[in-house]
Design a protein around this motif. Structure first.
Motif, PDB file in Angstrom:
ATOM      1  N   GLU A 254       0.809  -1.221   0.000  1.00  0.00           N
ATOM      2  CA  GLU A 254       0.000   0.000   0.000  1.00  0.00           C
ATOM      3  C   GLU A 254       0.842   1.272   0.000  1.00  0.00           C
ATOM      4  OE1 GLU A 254      -2.873  -0.079   3.093  1.00  0.00           O
ATOM      5  OE2 GLU A 254      -3.996  -1.774   2.255  1.00  0.00           O
ATOM      6  N   ARG A 255       2.086   1.178   0.438  1.00  0.00           N
ATOM      7  CA  ARG A 255       2.947   2.360   0.430  1.00  0.00           C
ATOM      8  C   ARG A 255       3.194   2.856  -1.000  1.00  0.00           C
ATOM      9  NH1 ARG A 255       7.995   0.159   3.773  1.00  0.00           N
ATOM     10  NH2 ARG A 255       7.508  -1.626   2.405  1.00  0.00           N
ATOM     11  N   ASN A 256       3.029   1.961  -1.975  1.00  0.00           N
ATOM     12  CA  ASN A 256       3.248   2.348  -3.374  1.00  0.00           C
ATOM     13  C   ASN A 256       2.005   2.937  -4.036  1.00  0.00           C
ATOM     14  OD1 ASN A 256       5.974   1.430  -3.563  1.00  0.00           O
ATOM     15  ND2 ASN A 256       5.222  -0.681  -3.716  1.00  0.00           N
ATOM     16  N   HIS A 257       0.864   2.814  -3.386  1.00  0.00           N
ATOM     17  CA  HIS A 257      -0.384   3.200  -4.047  1.00  0.00           C
ATOM     18  C   HIS A 257      -0.446   4.669  -4.473  1.00  0.00           C
ATOM     19  CE1 HIS A 257      -2.838  -0.551  -2.639  1.00  0.00           C
ATOM     20  NE2 HIS A 257      -1.756  -0.851  -3.338  1.00  0.00           N
ATOM     21  N   PRO A 258       0.118   5.606  -3.709  1.00  0.00           N
ATOM     22  CA  PRO A 258       0.089   6.996  -4.198  1.00  0.00           C
ATOM     23  C   PRO A 258       0.799   7.178  -5.535  1.00  0.00           C
ATOM     24  CG  PRO A 258       0.538   6.963  -1.852  1.00  0.00           C
ATOM     25  CD  PRO A 258       0.608   5.535  -2.315  1.00  0.00           C
ATOM     26  N   LEU A 259       1.841   6.346  -5.784  1.00  0.00           N
ATOM     27  CA  LEU A 259       2.573   6.417  -7.051  1.00  0.00           C
ATOM     28  C   LEU A 259       1.946   5.558  -8.143  1.00  0.00           C
ATOM     29  CD1 LEU A 259       6.309   6.180  -5.859  1.00  0.00           C
ATOM     30  CD2 LEU A 259       5.159   8.178  -6.828  1.00  0.00           C
ATOM     31  N   MET A 260       0.958   4.733  -7.761  1.00  0.00           N
ATOM     32  CA  MET A 260       0.428   3.744  -8.695  1.00  0.00           C
ATOM     33  C   MET A 260      -1.077   3.881  -8.897  1.00  0.00           C
ATOM     34  SD  MET A 260       2.718   0.384  -7.653  1.00  0.00           S
ATOM     35  CE  MET A 260       2.550  -0.386  -9.269  1.00  0.00           C
ATOM     36  N   LYS A 261      -1.593   5.088  -8.711  1.00  0.00           N
ATOM     37  CA  LYS A 261      -3.042   5.283  -8.838  1.00  0.00           C
ATOM     38  C   LYS A 261      -3.562   4.866 -10.212  1.00  0.00           C
ATOM     39  CE  LYS A 261      -3.325   9.082  -5.490  1.00  0.00           C
ATOM     40  NZ  LYS A 261      -3.588  10.539  -5.307  1.00  0.00           N
ATOM     41  N   GLU A 262      -2.750   5.090 -11.246  1.00  0.00           N
ATOM     42  CA  GLU A 262      -3.181   4.736 -12.603  1.00  0.00           C
ATOM     43  C   GLU A 262      -3.389   3.237 -12.783  1.00  0.00           C
ATOM     44  OE1 GLU A 262      -1.093   7.146 -15.885  1.00  0.00           O
ATOM     45  OE2 GLU A 262       0.298   7.190 -14.191  1.00  0.00           O
ATOM     46  N   TYR A 263      -2.693   2.425 -11.966  1.00  0.00           N
ATOM     47  CA  TYR A 263      -2.734   0.970 -12.120  1.00  0.00           C
ATOM     48  C   TYR A 263      -3.747   0.304 -11.187  1.00  0.00           C
ATOM     49  CZ  TYR A 263       1.667   2.372 -14.210  1.00  0.00           C
ATOM     50  OH  TYR A 263       2.616   3.028 -14.963  1.00  0.00           O
ATOM     51  N   LEU A 264      -4.270   1.063 -10.241  1.00  0.00           N
ATOM     52  CA  LEU A 264      -5.273   0.541  -9.316  1.00  0.00           C
ATOM     53  C   LEU A 264      -6.639   0.530  -9.993  1.00  0.00           C
ATOM     54  CD1 LEU A 264      -4.086   2.445  -6.125  1.00  0.00           C
ATOM     55  CD2 LEU A 264      -3.854  -0.022  -6.562  1.00  0.00           C
ATOM     56  N   PRO A 265      -7.589  -0.276  -9.491  1.00  0.00           N
ATOM     57  CA  PRO A 265      -8.919  -0.342 -10.111  1.00  0.00           C
ATOM     58  C   PRO A 265      -9.500   1.036 -10.384  1.00  0.00           C
ATOM     59  CG  PRO A 265      -8.737  -2.010  -8.414  1.00  0.00           C
ATOM     60  CD  PRO A 265      -7.471  -1.184  -8.334  1.00  0.00           C
ATOM     61  N   GLY A 266      -9.944   1.229 -11.619  1.00  0.00           N
ATOM     62  CA  GLY A 266     -10.501   2.506 -12.019  1.00  0.00           C
ATOM     63  C   GLY A 266      -9.495   3.465 -12.623  1.00  0.00           C
ATOM     64  N   GLY A 267      -8.200   3.129 -12.493  1.00  0.00           N
ATOM     65  CA  GLY A 267      -7.158   3.989 -13.042  1.00  0.00           C
ATOM     66  C   GLY A 267      -7.014   3.822 -14.543  1.00  0.00           C
ATOM     67  N   SER A 268      -6.346   4.772 -15.172  1.00  0.00           N
ATOM     68  CA  SER A 268      -6.236   4.772 -16.631  1.00  0.00           C
ATOM     69  C   SER A 268      -5.398   3.631 -17.173  1.00  0.00           C
ATOM     70  CB  SER A 268      -5.635   6.102 -17.093  1.00  0.00           C
ATOM     71  OG  SER A 268      -4.321   6.273 -16.567  1.00  0.00           O
ATOM     72  N   ARG A 269      -4.582   2.997 -16.330  1.00  0.00           N
ATOM     73  CA  ARG A 269      -3.726   1.875 -16.763  1.00  0.00           C
ATOM     74  C   ARG A 269      -4.115   0.585 -16.051  1.00  0.00           C
ATOM     75  NH1 ARG A 269      -1.164   2.074 -21.078  1.00  0.00           N
ATOM     76  NH2 ARG A 269       0.978   1.549 -20.476  1.00  0.00           N
TER      77      ARG A 269
END
Length: 291
Positions: free
Chosen positions: A145-160
């Motif tokens: 979860e520490r990476n989630h701020p940098l990985m918003k695009e890859y999380l559900p709903g993100g552009s990637r």
């Protein structure tokens, strides 16, 4: 109905998750009739897949996907109708695997230098034969979860988020990206010669990924006796399909189609897919690949 898929990956690709037998059953369930597993630099799947396909009454074409380079650009070239016991192909598989085993730790360090938290042990636990891919690094990163701020695009709903693992690879670990670690692949000429020596024909894989619409590069590739182009790919937009179809027809190239199905690393990609509207147009030419 799309009944042909000539590009999918088994557990013998570093980023594949299904056995050859499982893949053949999935192909049958998907309504496919002519199929090929094209693992990265490996022919290990072919005997098992051929046997499973025969039992399921599927037409199987032996294949491989070779990593190679031309003019400093990394390419994927498919070889169809090959002899899976060809010694040059077997030697190249070991050559690539040994390099890939050695670059994983360096790639992890490069990703960490970009601000990501990466558990190296978790990466090795997910690896095949100690080969850590960019997709594996992405999977481990997303679990923290520490990476989630940098990985918003890859999380559900993100552009990637459609194919988060491989999209992360393309964004960070692919050629020219900040965490890229080079592997010395054979040249395009060596790849084509290797495929020919193994009794097969060479086909350029998903050009939309590697060459884009760079005509000078595409012309240079087909000067090396590459006989076909994967016009229909799950990666190609309708505009790209039209572009590559026109090029292939003008240059009398074999037209092939493939999903590049992997499983969890590319979850939005289905076997067969909808990228090729009428495979029957190409069936006779593709059946000529069977030895």
């Amino acid at each position: 109905m799309n009944t042909i898929d000539l590009h999918m990956h088994s557990i013998y690709s570093d980023d594949g998750v299904y056995t050859p037998t499982e893949l053949m059953k999935m192909c049958k369930d998907a309504g496919l009739q002519i199929v090929a597993i094209a693992d990265h630099n490996s022919t290990k799947a072919i005997p098992e897949a051929r046997n499973a396909a025969e039992k399921l009454k599927l037409t199987y074409i032996p294949a491989i996907e070779l990593d190679c380079t031309i003019h400093g650009v990394d390419l994927h070239v498919l070889g169809y109708g090959i002899d899976e016991n060809n010694q040059a192909l077997l030697d190249n598989a070991e050559y690539v695997k040994k390099q890939a085993q050695n670059v994983g730790k360096e790639q992890i360090e490069k990703v960490k230098a970009l601000g990501f938290y990466i558990d190296e042990d978790a990466c090795y636990a997910l690896s095949h034969e100690g080969v850590i891919t960019g997709e594996i690094i992405a999977e481990v990163a997303l679990q923290d979860e520490r990476n989630h701020p940098l990985m918003k695009e890859y999380l559900p709903g993100g552009s990637r988020s459609d194919n988060p693992f491989v999209n992360f690879y393309w964004d960070y670990c692919a050629q020219s990206k900040p965490a890229y670690v080079p592997i010395h692949y054979i040249s395009l000429k060596e790849a084509v010669d290797m495929i020919h020596a193994a009794g097969g024909i060479a086909v350029l894989a998903h050009p939309g990924n590697n060459t884009k619409e760079n005509l000078s590069l595409i012309d240079a590739i087909f000067a090396y006796d590459v006989k076909g182009m994967e016009v229909y790919s799950s990666y190609h937009s309708p505009e790209q399909i039209a572009f590559y179809k026109d090029y292939a027809e003008q240059h009398y190239l074999m037209i092939t189609m493939g999903s590049d199905f992997h499983g969890k690393t590319k979850p939005s990609i289905a076997l067969g897919g909808s990228h090729c509207p009428d495979t029957s147009l190409y069936e006779n030419a593709i059946l000529s690949l069977i030895k």
